[in-house]
Design a protein around this motif. Structure first.
Motif, short mmCIF file in Angstrom:
data_model
loop_
_atom_site.label_atom_id
_atom_site.label_comp_id
_atom_site.label_asym_id
_atom_site.label_seq_id
_atom_site.Cartn_x
_atom_site.Cartn_y
_atom_site.Cartn_z
N LYS A 61 -26.05 50.05 34.16
CA LYS A 61 -24.70 50.24 34.47
C LYS A 61 -23.78 49.33 33.61
CE LYS A 61 -22.56 50.63 38.77
NZ LYS A 61 -22.69 50.25 40.44
N ALA A 62 -24.46 47.97 33.90
CA ALA A 62 -23.75 46.98 33.01
C ALA A 62 -23.50 47.28 31.70
CB ALA A 62 -24.77 45.57 33.32
N LEU A 63 -24.35 48.01 30.87
CA LEU A 63 -24.31 48.40 29.50
C LEU A 63 -23.11 49.41 29.38
CD1 LEU A 63 -28.00 48.43 28.19
CD2 LEU A 63 -25.96 46.63 27.61
N LEU A 64 -23.12 50.25 30.39
CA LEU A 64 -21.90 51.43 30.24
C LEU A 64 -20.60 50.72 30.46
CD1 LEU A 64 -23.86 54.41 31.95
CD2 LEU A 64 -23.74 53.85 29.41
N SER A 73 -32.46 35.37 37.76
CA SER A 73 -32.02 36.73 38.52
C SER A 73 -31.79 37.77 37.71
CB SER A 73 -30.67 36.11 39.39
OG SER A 73 -29.99 35.40 38.56
N TRP A 74 -31.42 37.65 36.61
CA TRP A 74 -31.21 38.75 35.55
C TRP A 74 -32.67 39.72 35.38
CZ3 TRP A 74 -27.37 41.64 34.54
CH2 TRP A 74 -27.58 42.56 33.31
N GLN A 75 -33.46 38.97 35.35
CA GLN A 75 -34.83 39.73 35.14
C GLN A 75 -35.30 40.56 36.46
OE1 GLN A 75 -38.69 37.63 35.04
NE2 GLN A 75 -37.90 36.10 36.20
N ALA A 76 -34.82 39.99 37.55
CA ALA A 76 -34.95 40.84 38.61
C ALA A 76 -34.31 41.95 39.11
CB ALA A 76 -35.03 39.65 39.93
N THR A 77 -33.22 42.21 38.22
CA THR A 77 -32.30 43.33 38.33
C THR A 77 -33.12 44.77 37.84
OG1 THR A 77 -31.51 42.83 36.13
CG2 THR A 77 -30.12 42.02 38.06
N SER A 78 -32.47 45.72 38.50
CA SER A 78 -33.13 46.96 38.23
C SER A 78 -33.06 47.54 36.71
CB SER A 78 -33.18 47.82 39.34
OG SER A 78 -31.76 48.13 39.03
N PHE A 79 -33.47 48.44 36.03
CA PHE A 79 -33.09 48.98 34.88
C PHE A 79 -31.71 49.69 35.31
CE2 PHE A 79 -37.52 48.89 33.73
CZ PHE A 79 -37.30 48.19 32.42
#
Ligand code: NAD
Length: 523
Positions: free
Chosen positions: A56-59, A45-51
Motif C-alpha cells: 500500500k505504501a509503495l502504491l 517496526s518496519w520489518q514487522a509490517t505486513s507485505f
C-alpha cells in the motif's frame, strides 16, 4: 581507517550552464553513524509490517511520484543535464513500474518454501526456507541516472522489510534530497528512508558503518574501494559497475533502422550510461559503408543543448573531468590513426560541458576508446571479417555489463548471445531494461557482481533462512554418537532397514550406506 573530510558542504552545478544550483551538507562521521542508528531503530517496526501494508505504501509512493513528475523531471534535467524527455522516460517510468511490480509480486516471491529431502536417512525431516529482511541497507548511487537507480534499489529494499540509508552522488545531491521528500510525502515512517548527502568520503563512512548490506552503483574503481572498505565489517556488497558495451551488427541488419538504434544507444544521456553502446563491430557485408554513412548523417542531425530545452537531443557532459576523459580518448585515437567522421570536439561556445556526438572509424584495441569506459558521446566502429571475430573482440574486455546484436536472423542472434560474456544481451535494441523491475540487471567481470531487480534482486536483499523440523523427535539418529556397537535397538533397526537381512554392525552399516549413496549416480 580514518576518513578525512576536507569540507562540511558540497556545491552542485547545472552542467549545461555551470550555474551554481545549491550547496548542501557533507555528512560527517557522527551524522552517518546517527543516520544508520536511526535507520536500525526504524527497522524494528518496519520489518514487522505486513507485505500488504508495504505494498500500500509503495502504491502511495507511486502516486506521489506521478503528482510531482514535472518538478522531478525539471530538477533532473537541470542538475545532471539530460534531455527532459529522458528525465521522464528513463528516470521515472522504471520506478513507477517498480512500485506496482514489487507491490504485487514481493509477497509471492518471498513466501515460505517447503523442500523435501532425498537422502533416506533424512526422510523424517521437513525443511522450510523463509526469506527475512536483512536490516539497514546502505545505498551509494551515481549521478548518471540520479533518480531511477537509487529509487529502484530503495523500492526493492523496503518492499522486503529493510530500511535504507541513501548517499546520492555529490554531483546531484538535490535530486537525492528530493527522493527523501517524496518518501515523506508518501507517509513513510521516519527513518525508513534516510538521505545523507556528501562526497566520496561520506560514501566511505557509509560503507564502513554497521549496515547489513551495501548496494553500490558506480565506477569499477569506486566499487573496488567500497568492497575493501566494507570488508572491515564483512558487510556484503552488491556491485553494479561500469561497462564497455559492444554492438555486433550482422550484414543483414536493415540500414536506416539499425543506424537509428545505434545512434540512440551510443548518444542517449550523452553517452553517459553504464550500458551505452561504446563500440560497434560490423560484420563485413555489402551494406557496411551505407550503414556508416547513415550513422554519420543521423548523428550530424542531433541537436546539442541544455536538457531543459525540449529540442535538445543530447545534453552536456556532467563536468569538466568527464569532458576531459572523452577528449583524451578521442585525441589518443586520432593520434593513433583513427578517422573522425563527425564531432570530435568540445563546444565551449554553448556555455556548459558540451562535446559533439562523435563517430570514429579505423580504430583498434590498442586504443583507450575501444577498451576503457569512455562514458561520453563517442561511437567507434570496426569492420570485422566474421561473426566469430566480432564475438572474440566483444569479449576482449574487462567489462561484461551488456551487449547488443543487430540482425533480422533471430536464431543466429540468440546463438551469438549465448557466446557473449555479459549480464544482458539485447537483440535489436539497447539499454532499455536497466530499469525494468521484472528482469535481472547486473554484470560479469569488472561490471560487478550480484543482480538487482526481479526475483533475483529480491533474493539479494533478504536472509535466506533454512528452518529444519524433525517429526521423529526422540529417535536416535544413525549418525549420532556412539559410533561403536553399543547402539540403541532403534539404531540397529535403522541399519537393518537400510541393509535388509544382511547382518552388519552399525559402523559398517553407515560406511556401506555412504559408499552406496556416493556411487548411486553412476549406476
Ligand atoms: P563513482 O564511482 O565516481 O561514484 C558513484 C558513487 O560512489 C557516488 O555517490 C560517489 O560519491 C561514491 N563513491 C565514490 N568513491 C567512493 C568510495 N571510495 N567510497 C564510498 N563511496 C564512493 O561513479 P559515477 O561517476 O558517479 O558514476 C559513473 C559510473 O557508474 C560509470 O562507471 C557507470 O558505468 C557506472 N554505472 C553503472 C551502472 C550499472 O547499473 N551497472 C549504472 C549507472 C552507472
Amino acid at each position: 581507517m580514518v576518513i578525512e573530510q576536507s569540507a562540511t558542504t558540497i556545491k552542485t552545478y547545472n552542467p549545461a550552464t555551470k550555474e551554481l544550483l545549491g550547496e548542501v551538507a557533507q555528512a560527517s562521521a557522527k551524522e552517518v553513524e546517527q543516520a544508520v542508528a536511526a535507520s536500525w531503530q526504524a527497522f524494528e517496526s518496519w520489518q514487522a509490517t505486513s507485505f500488504k501494508e508495504r505494498s500500500k505504501a509503495l502504491l502511495k509512493l507511486r502516486k506521489v511520484i506521478s503528482q510531482n513528475a514535472d518538478e522531478i523531471a525539471k530538477l533532473i534535467s537541470n542538475e545532471v543535464g539530460k534531455p527532459i524527455c529522458e528525465s521522464y522516460m528513463a528516470e521515472m517510468v522504471g520506478p513507477l513500474d517498480a512500485c506496482v511490480w514489487f507491490a504485487e509480486n514481493t509477497e509471492k516471491a518471498l513466501e515460505d518454501q517447503s523442500i523435501a529431502m532425498t537422502n533416506p536417512l533424512l526422510l523424517s525431516k521437513q525443511s522450510i526456507i523463509s526469506f527475512e529482511p536483512l536490516g539497514v541497507v546502505g545505498i551509494i548511487s551515481p549521478w548518471n541516472y540520479p533518480f531511477a537507480i537509487p529509487m529502484m534499489s530503495i523500492i526493492m529494499a523496503i518492499a522486503c522489510g529493510n530500511t535504507v540509508v541513501l548517499k546520492p552522488s555529490e554531483k546531484c545531491p538535490l535530486i537525492g534530497i528530493k527522493i527523501g521528500e517524496l518518501f515523506k510525502q508518501a507517509g513513510f515512517p521516519d527513518n525508513v528512508v534516510t538521505i545523507i548527502t556528501g562526497g566520496r568520503s561520506t560514501g566511505a563512512l557509509l560503507s564502513q558503518s554497521k549496515v547489513a548490506k551495501l548496494i553500490f552503483t558506480g565506477s569499477a574503481i569506486g566499487g573496488s574501494k567500497v568492497m575493501a572498505q566494507a570488508a572491515e565489517n564483512l558487510t556484503p556488497v552488491s556491485l553494479e559497475l561500469g561497462g564497455k558495451d559492444a554492438a555486433i551488427v550482422l550484414p543483414d541488419a536493415p540500414v536506416a533502422w539499425t543506424a537509428r538504434g545505434l545512434v540512440w544507444g551510443a548518444f542517449t544521456n550523452c553517452g553517459q550510461a553504464c550500458a551505452s553502446i561504446e563500440r560497434v563491430y560490423m560484420v563485413k557485408g555489402p551494406n557496411n559503408q551505407k550503414l556508416i554513412d547513415e550513422i554519420v548523417s543521423q548523428t550530424k542531425k542531433l541537436e546539442l543543448g541544455p536538457g531543459i530545452n525540449p529540442n535538445s537531443d543530447v545534453g552536456p557532459m556532467i563536468d569538466d573531468e568527464q569532458l576531459a576523459k572523452v577528449e583524451s580518448h578521442v585525441e589518443q585515437a586520432k593520434a593513433s590513426g583513427a578517422n573522425v567522421l563527425c564531432g570530435g570536439k568540445k563546444r565551449d561556445d554553448l556555455g556548459g560541458y558540451f562535446y559533439e556526438p562523435t563517430v570514429l572509424t579505423n580504430v583498434n584495441h590498442s586504443m583507450d576508446v575501444m577498451l576503457q569506459e569512455t562514458f561520453g558521446p563517442v561511437m567507434p566502429i570496426v569492420i570485422v571479417e566474421s561473426e566469430d571475430e566480432a564475438i572474440d573482440l566483444a569479449n576482449e574486455s574487462h567489462y561484461g555489463l551488456s551487449a547488443s546484436i543487430w540482425t533480422r536472423n533471430l536464431s543466429k542472434a540468440e546463438d551469438i548471445a549465448r557466446d557473449l560474456e555479459a549480464g544482458t544481451i539485447f537483440i535489436n535494441d539497447g539499454l532499455f531494461s536497466f530499469a525494468s523491475p521484472q528482469v535481472p540487471w547486473g554484470g560479469s567481470k569488472k561490471s560487478g557482481g550480484g543482480r538487482t531487480h526481479s526475483y533475483f534482486g529480491l533474493l539479494d536483499l533478504v536472509n535466506i533462512k533454512h528452518i529444519t523440523i524433525d517429526s521423529a523427535g526422540g529417535m536416535n539418529r544413525l549418525w549420532w554418537y556412539p559410533y561403536g556397537k553399543s547402539r540403541t535397538k532403534l539404531a540397529r533397526a535403522g541399519v537393518s532397514f537400510l541393509h535388509g537381512n544382511n547382518p552388519v554392525d552399525t559402523v559398517q552399516g553407515l560406511i556401506n550406506f555412504a559408499t552406496n549413496f556416493l556411487q548411486k549416480p553412476k549406476s
